[in-house]
Design an enzyme around this catalytic site. Structure first.
Site, PDB file in Angstrom:
ATOM      1  N   LYS A   3       1.064  -1.290   0.004  1.00 58.03           N
ATOM      2  CA  LYS A   3      -0.072  -0.050  -0.019  1.00 58.03           C
ATOM      3  C   LYS A   3       0.833   1.114  -0.064  1.00 58.03           C
ATOM      4  O   LYS A   3       1.587   1.629   1.011  1.00 58.03           O
ATOM      5  CB  LYS A   3      -0.978   0.158   1.338  1.00 58.03           C
ATOM      6  N   GLU A  30       9.061   0.876  11.119  1.00 55.69           N
ATOM      7  CA  GLU A  30      10.260   2.074  11.049  1.00 55.69           C
ATOM      8  C   GLU A  30       9.652   3.531  10.921  1.00 55.69           C
ATOM      9  O   GLU A  30       8.921   3.779  10.062  1.00 55.69           O
ATOM     10  CB  GLU A  30      11.022   1.893   9.655  1.00 55.69           C
ATOM     11  N   CYS A  48      13.300  10.580   7.521  1.00 51.71           N
ATOM     12  CA  CYS A  48      13.187  10.061   8.899  1.00 51.71           C
ATOM     13  C   CYS A  48      14.589  10.342   9.402  1.00 51.71           C
ATOM     14  O   CYS A  48      14.351  10.766  10.758  1.00 51.71           O
ATOM     15  CB  CYS A  48      12.812   8.642   8.683  1.00 51.71           C
ATOM     16  N   GLU A  82       9.029  16.057  15.518  1.00 50.88           N
ATOM     17  CA  GLU A  82       9.514  15.862  14.320  1.00 50.88           C
ATOM     18  C   GLU A  82       8.812  16.889  13.058  1.00 50.88           C
ATOM     19  O   GLU A  82       7.527  16.675  13.147  1.00 50.88           O
ATOM     20  CB  GLU A  82       9.228  14.397  13.796  1.00 50.88           C
TER      21      GLU A  82
HETATM   22  P1  NAD Z   1       2.031   8.383   7.818  1.00 54.45           P
HETATM   23  O1  NAD Z   1       2.111   7.504   9.236  1.00 54.45           O
HETATM   24  O2  NAD Z   1       0.937   9.266   7.752  1.00 54.45           O
HETATM   25  O3  NAD Z   1       1.653   7.238   6.637  1.00 54.45           O
HETATM   26  C1  NAD Z   1       2.413   6.393   6.282  1.00 54.45           C
HETATM   27  C2  NAD Z   1       1.682   5.289   5.718  1.00 54.45           C
HETATM   28  O4  NAD Z   1       0.718   4.470   6.438  1.00 54.45           O
HETATM   29  C3  NAD Z   1       0.831   5.840   4.408  1.00 54.45           C
HETATM   30  O5  NAD Z   1       0.948   4.968   3.410  1.00 54.45           O
HETATM   31  C4  NAD Z   1      -0.427   5.842   4.991  1.00 54.45           C
HETATM   32  O6  NAD Z   1      -1.523   6.025   4.113  1.00 54.45           O
HETATM   33  C5  NAD Z   1      -0.678   4.724   5.876  1.00 54.45           C
HETATM   34  N1  NAD Z   1      -1.601   5.067   6.944  1.00 54.45           N
HETATM   35  C6  NAD Z   1      -1.978   5.867   7.634  1.00 54.45           C
HETATM   36  N2  NAD Z   1      -2.794   5.894   8.796  1.00 54.45           N
HETATM   37  C7  NAD Z   1      -2.996   4.651   8.612  1.00 54.45           C
HETATM   38  C8  NAD Z   1      -3.923   3.621   9.290  1.00 54.45           C
HETATM   39  N3  NAD Z   1      -4.573   4.183  10.336  1.00 54.45           N
HETATM   40  N4  NAD Z   1      -3.814   2.368   9.067  1.00 54.45           N
HETATM   41  C9  NAD Z   1      -3.114   1.819   8.196  1.00 54.45           C
HETATM   42  N5  NAD Z   1      -2.269   2.712   7.240  1.00 54.45           N
HETATM   43  C10 NAD Z   1      -2.089   4.059   7.675  1.00 54.45           C
HETATM   44  O7  NAD Z   1       3.534   8.895   7.478  1.00 54.45           O
HETATM   45  P2  NAD Z   1       4.059   9.561   6.165  1.00 54.45           P
HETATM   46  O8  NAD Z   1       3.542  10.953   6.423  1.00 54.45           O
HETATM   47  O9  NAD Z   1       3.511   9.009   5.012  1.00 54.45           O
HETATM   48  O10 NAD Z   1       5.467   9.470   6.270  1.00 54.45           O
HETATM   49  C11 NAD Z   1       6.209  10.547   7.100  1.00 54.45           C
HETATM   50  C12 NAD Z   1       6.890   9.677   8.298  1.00 54.45           C
HETATM   51  O11 NAD Z   1       7.473   8.569   7.891  1.00 54.45           O
HETATM   52  C13 NAD Z   1       7.780  10.417   9.049  1.00 54.45           C
HETATM   53  O12 NAD Z   1       7.279  10.247  10.612  1.00 54.45           O
HETATM   54  C14 NAD Z   1       9.098   9.751   8.895  1.00 54.45           C
HETATM   55  O13 NAD Z   1      10.050   9.868   9.908  1.00 54.45           O
HETATM   56  C15 NAD Z   1       8.690   8.419   8.825  1.00 54.45           C
HETATM   57  N6  NAD Z   1       9.532   7.631   8.220  1.00 54.45           N
HETATM   58  C16 NAD Z   1      10.504   6.643   8.715  1.00 54.45           C
HETATM   59  C17 NAD Z   1      11.426   5.926   8.212  1.00 54.45           C
HETATM   60  C18 NAD Z   1      12.213   4.828   8.844  1.00 54.45           C
HETATM   61  O14 NAD Z   1      13.089   4.371   8.179  1.00 54.45           O
HETATM   62  N7  NAD Z   1      12.182   5.010  10.140  1.00 54.45           N
HETATM   63  C19 NAD Z   1      11.616   6.196   6.691  1.00 54.45           C
HETATM   64  C20 NAD Z   1      10.888   7.106   6.073  1.00 54.45           C
HETATM   65  C21 NAD Z   1      10.071   7.753   6.719  1.00 54.45           C
END
Ligand code: NAD
Length: 500
Positions: free
Chosen positions: A194, A270, A305, A402
């Site tokens: 997804k 992650e 991240c 963040e």
């Molecule tokens: P997000 O949590 O809003 O979304 C991530 C994914 O989760 C998307 O595909 C979203 O549609 C899905 N999602 C959201 N709510 C959900 C739910 N209730 N159930 C199932 N899926 C759901 O994050 P984002 O804004 O897309 O990404 C930014 C974040 O990702 C930042 O916090 C960043 O630090 C983190 N990140 C971490 C790493 C790592 O390796 N640790 C790498 C890249 C990004």
């Protein structure tokens, strides 16, 4: 532009963009189709505001269909029981197809989420390397024979988990996808991806390539859509065995709850970070280190991240060092993402743009000293220049939370102990950096930093051979390396009684 010549200039990339047609349907059970509901969502180029495509907005019904197809494929064994060497061959073919189409794949991420094309090409190299690494590794992983007596033979076998749902973010769309999907597929699982609703296009192009590479039906599927609809349905499914997630800490916490409410599926997370970058007065060549410290936060518009968003500088050099960071930041201004010379691109969407500007406002109101940036650039497009605050304290939101944008918070420290305490004073523990010439100090500080990874005299170093992941609320999983491959298999113990 000739068919053979790779794009080099902005005009070349624009010409390639103009020639693209986007796949915008879901990929379920080997076929592309609209969402069952017929719903779509719009994906927009944040650098121009231009509408790129109306993408299938999948929901629980599509999730159910995809999970059934994934289970059927797993049970049929065409992938799950295929000899690892044969899976390797197919995945290497997919990697070759990605290589052949890397300009297009990179461009899709640039158009969809605003990152500079040069940086997107770097992501493609990482994604392809990840696929090749896992493909090459899978026929070199052995089970175990336990050291028992002669009256028994005990085996420890590694078997695929079953159905893996990979839920990924938008900041490195295809690279994060590869970090999840490559080891899960190599290990023999059926994978449902997804992508983020903010960057679905490269994942759908990958699905076309996977089909071309001959992955069996149901083994790799892509469900574009929102988190609270299709993402949640996958996470609550009784037939999904593992969630591998990259995204925010808030969503990660929800996924753990969904797993508890359903079938106790494995959940690898992650999540976010607020990574400290420690600059000791004995570090060599302040100007060079300052350039790295600036790139650590401004790369990918700060939407990283492991962004080095907390800069901790030993007080005797703080003034001079911050001046050097400001000079470096001056050279990292946002530009047209299609221009290969741009260091920073556009912010992914209006919501993120607003969120970053809101943090900047809070920083000013809290009394931090705004040294540069702080204002959005005039449109069209969503651009925020490098922004640096000095005199930040851990109590301020910009010092703790963040931001996920090009905003650097500078703190001063007087002693090693104080630096370590400040660095560890965070809910997160994804990455940390330290710059010093003193090997004793380097090892002392490294051991005391509560972080999944520590960069010494560099920022963000690493390749496929090392694990990537965090501690505390930055998550519990590890991407890359053999450690990530192992996460996608189950141990099965076989104890055979023998006649002595
Ligand atoms: P997000 O949590 O809003 O979304 C991530 C994914 O989760 C998307 O595909 C979203 O549609 C899905 N999602 C959201 N709510 C959900 C739910 N209730 N159930 C199932 N899926 C759901 O994050 P984002 O804004 O897309 O990404 C930014 C974040 O990702 C930042 O916090 C960043 O630090 C983190 N990140 C971490 C790493 C790592 O390796 N640790 C790498 C890249 C990004």
């Amino acid at each position: 532009m000739s068919a053979q010549r790779r794009p080099e200039t902005r005009a070349d990339w624009q010409a390639l963009a103009d020639s693209l047609s986007f796949e915008s349907r879901a990929f379920i059970d080997g076929d592309f189709a609209p969402a069952t509901s017929g719903e779509t969502f719009t994906t927009i180029n944040p650098a121009t505001g231009e509408r790129l495509a109306e993408v299938a907005s999948c929901d629980a019904l599509d999730a159910e269909r995809a999970v059934a197809a994934a289970r059927a494929a797993f049970a049929a064994g065409g992938w799950s029981r295929l000899a690892p060497g044969k899976r390797k061959k197919r995945l290497l073919e997919l990697a070759d197809l990605m290589e052949a189409h890397k300009d297009e794949l990179a461009l899709l991420d640039t158009l969809d989420m605003g990152k500079p094309i040069g940086s997107a090409l770097g992501d493609m190299a990482g994604a392809i390397a990840c696929l090749r690494y896992n493909a090459e590794a899978i026929d070199k992983v052995y089970g175990e024979v336990a050291p028992t007596g002669e009256e028994s033979l005990a085996l420890v076998l590694r078997e695929p988990l079953g159905v893996v749902a990979s839920i990924v973010p938008w900041n490195f769309p295809l690279m994060m996808t590869a970090w999840k999907v490559a080891p899960a597929l190599a290990a023999g699982n059926s994978v449902i991806l997804k992508p983020s609703e903010k960057s679905p296009l490269s994942a759908l192009r990958l699905a076309q390539l996977a089909k071309e590479a001959g992955l069996p039906r149901g083994v790799f599927q892509v469900l574009p859509g929102f988190g609270h609809t299709v993402g949640k349905a996958l996470a609550l499914s009784m037939e999904v065995d593992c969630l591998s997630f990259t995204g925010s800490t808030a969503t990660g916490k929800q996924l753990m709850q969904y797993a508890g409410q359903s079938n106790l599926k494995r959940v690898y997370l992650e999540c976010g970070g607020k990574s400290p970058n420690l600059i000791f007065a004995d570090c060599k060549n302040l100007g060079r280190v300052a350039k790295h410290a600036a790139a650590a936060i401004f790369h990918n518009q700060g939407e990283v991240c492991i962004a080095g968003s907390r800069l901790l500088v030993e007080n005797p050099i703080r003034e001079a060092f911050v001046d050097e960071v400001l000079a470096a930041a001056e050279t990292m201004q946002p530009g047209d993402p299609l221009d290969p010379g741009s260091f920073m691109g556009a912010i992914v969407d209006e919501a993120q743009h607003r969120r970053i500007l809101d943090y900047i406002r809070q920083g000013v109101e809290a009394g931090a000293r705004l040294r540069v940036g702080g204002q959005a650039l005039d449109g069209p497009g969503l651009f925020i220049p490098p922004t640096v605050f000095d005199g930040v304290t851990p109590a301020m939101a910009i010092g703790r939370e963040e931001v996920f944008g090009p905003v650097l918070s500078v703190f001063g420290f007087d002693s090693e102990d104080e630096a370590i305490a400040m660095a560890n004073d965070s809910d997160y523990g994804l990455a940390a950096g330290l710059w010093s010439q003193d090997i004793d100090r380097i090892m002392r500080v490294t051991r005391r930093l509560h972080s999944g990874q520590v960069f010494v005299n560099n920022w963000a170093g690493g390749d496929q051979t090392v694990p990537f992941g965090g501690v505390k609320q930055s998550g519990n999983g590890r991407d890359k390396s053999m450690h990530s491959l192992q996460e996608y298999s189950e141990l099965k113990t076989v104890w055979m009684a023998l006649e002595p």
